[in-house]
Design a protein around this motif. Structure first.
Motif, PDB file in Angstrom:
ATOM      1  N   ALA A  19       0.844  -1.186   0.000  1.00  2.00           N
ATOM      2  CA  ALA A  19       0.000   0.000   0.000  1.00  2.00           C
ATOM      3  C   ALA A  19       0.884   1.242   0.000  1.00  2.00           C
ATOM      4  O   ALA A  19       1.947   1.264   0.628  1.00  2.00           O
ATOM      5  CB  ALA A  19      -0.906  -0.011   1.226  1.00  2.00           C
ATOM      6  N   PRO A  20       0.452   2.302  -0.668  1.00  2.00           N
ATOM      7  CA  PRO A  20       1.245   3.529  -0.702  1.00  2.00           C
ATOM      8  C   PRO A  20       1.188   4.263   0.627  1.00  2.00           C
ATOM      9  O   PRO A  20       0.349   3.975   1.478  1.00  2.00           O
ATOM     10  CB  PRO A  20       0.555   4.344  -1.798  1.00  2.00           C
ATOM     11  N   THR A  21       2.072   5.226   0.787  1.00  2.00           N
ATOM     12  CA  THR A  21       2.009   6.074   1.971  1.00  2.00           C
ATOM     13  C   THR A  21       1.057   7.231   1.698  1.00  2.00           C
ATOM     14  O   THR A  21       0.816   7.613   0.552  1.00  2.00           O
ATOM     15  CB  THR A  21       3.401   6.634   2.339  1.00  2.00           C
ATOM     16  N   CYS A  22       0.529   7.792   2.758  1.00  2.00           N
ATOM     17  CA  CYS A  22      -0.357   8.941   2.669  1.00  2.00           C
ATOM     18  C   CYS A  22       0.477  10.199   2.428  1.00  2.00           C
ATOM     19  O   CYS A  22       1.707  10.175   2.558  1.00  2.00           O
ATOM     20  CB  CYS A  22      -1.146   9.072   3.977  1.00  2.00           C
ATOM     21  N   THR A  28      -0.349   3.432   4.598  1.00  2.00           N
ATOM     22  CA  THR A  28      -1.789   3.206   4.521  1.00  2.00           C
ATOM     23  C   THR A  28      -2.075   1.727   4.721  1.00  2.00           C
ATOM     24  O   THR A  28      -1.182   0.889   4.636  1.00  2.00           O
ATOM     25  CB  THR A  28      -2.358   3.660   3.163  1.00  2.00           C
ATOM     26  N   VAL A  29      -3.325   1.420   5.000  1.00  2.00           N
ATOM     27  CA  VAL A  29      -3.784   0.051   5.184  1.00  2.00           C
ATOM     28  C   VAL A  29      -4.850  -0.209   4.130  1.00  2.00           C
ATOM     29  O   VAL A  29      -5.650   0.668   3.822  1.00  2.00           O
ATOM     30  CB  VAL A  29      -4.371  -0.146   6.607  1.00  2.00           C
ATOM     31  N   VAL A  30      -4.861  -1.422   3.570  1.00  2.00           N
ATOM     32  CA  VAL A  30      -5.858  -1.770   2.567  1.00  2.00           C
ATOM     33  C   VAL A  30      -7.139  -2.220   3.259  1.00  2.00           C
ATOM     34  O   VAL A  30      -7.110  -3.095   4.116  1.00  2.00           O
ATOM     35  CB  VAL A  30      -5.334  -2.875   1.618  1.00  2.00           C
ATOM     36  N   ASN A  44      -7.001   2.152  -0.179  1.00  2.00           N
ATOM     37  CA  ASN A  44      -5.958   2.454   0.798  1.00  2.00           C
ATOM     38  C   ASN A  44      -6.482   3.537   1.721  1.00  2.00           C
ATOM     39  O   ASN A  44      -7.095   4.506   1.281  1.00  2.00           O
ATOM     40  CB  ASN A  44      -4.699   2.964   0.091  1.00  2.00           C
ATOM     41  N   ARG A  45      -6.229   3.353   3.024  1.00  2.00           N
ATOM     42  CA  ARG A  45      -6.763   4.275   4.028  1.00  2.00           C
ATOM     43  C   ARG A  45      -5.665   4.651   5.009  1.00  2.00           C
ATOM     44  O   ARG A  45      -4.920   3.797   5.494  1.00  2.00           O
ATOM     45  CB  ARG A  45      -7.914   3.595   4.768  1.00  2.00           C
ATOM     46  N   PHE A  51      -9.632   7.919   3.553  1.00  2.00           N
ATOM     47  CA  PHE A  51      -9.432   7.414   2.192  1.00  2.00           C
ATOM     48  C   PHE A  51      -8.232   8.089   1.535  1.00  2.00           C
ATOM     49  O   PHE A  51      -8.072   9.300   1.593  1.00  2.00           O
ATOM     50  CB  PHE A  51     -10.689   7.674   1.353  1.00  2.00           C
ATOM     51  N   VAL A  52      -7.383   7.261   0.866  1.00  2.00           N
ATOM     52  CA  VAL A  52      -6.230   7.785   0.134  1.00  2.00           C
ATOM     53  C   VAL A  52      -6.370   7.509  -1.361  1.00  2.00           C
ATOM     54  O   VAL A  52      -6.287   8.417  -2.174  1.00  2.00           O
ATOM     55  CB  VAL A  52      -4.896   7.197   0.670  1.00  2.00           C
ATOM     56  N   SER A  53      -6.605   6.228  -1.712  1.00  2.00           N
ATOM     57  CA  SER A  53      -6.723   5.882  -3.132  1.00  2.00           C
ATOM     58  C   SER A  53      -7.368   4.513  -3.280  1.00  2.00           C
ATOM     59  O   SER A  53      -7.388   3.712  -2.353  1.00  2.00           O
ATOM     60  CB  SER A  53      -5.347   5.879  -3.795  1.00  2.00           C
ATOM     61  N   TRP A  54      -7.899   4.255  -4.476  1.00  2.00           N
ATOM     62  CA  TRP A  54      -8.461   2.939  -4.778  1.00  2.00           C
ATOM     63  C   TRP A  54      -7.354   1.983  -5.166  1.00  2.00           C
ATOM     64  O   TRP A  54      -6.448   2.344  -5.907  1.00  2.00           O
ATOM     65  CB  TRP A  54      -9.462   3.020  -5.930  1.00  2.00           C
TER      66      TRP A  54
END
Length: 86
Positions: A19-22, A28-30, A44-45, A51-54
């Motif tokens: 998962a990417p970083t915020c 982030t956590v999926v 990703n949250r 919410f960060v990204s799908w």
């Protein structure tokens, strides 16, 4: 829950998915969305910003979406019914 209504339910997936970083540099956590608009769609949250990204960029087809919403609602009904038996 009726069709067309929106729910903000989600569930956490194992950390095995990268998962990417915020924007705040936190990892982030999926999660899995169980809303009527995005049932079963991973995102990703961030713990701080939400919410960060799908993860899943493609929307589910209509029959997949309907099936997932129906399955989600059946599971929720079962959990409510069995929690009253305890």
């Amino acid at each position: 829950m009726t069709k067309g209504s929106s729910s903000s339910s989600s569930s956490v997936l194992p950390r095995s998915l990268a998962a990417p970083t915020c924007r705040c540099s936190r990892p982030t956590v999926v999660f899995v969305s169980w809303t009527d608009d995005n049932p079963g769609r991973r995102f990703n949250r961030c713990e701080v910003h939400g919410f960060v990204s799908w993860v899943d960029t493609a929307d589910p087809t209509e029959w997949q979406k309907t099936s997932l919403i129906d399955a989600r609602d059946q599971i929720r009904r079962y959990k409510r019914e069995t929690s009253h038996e305890l």
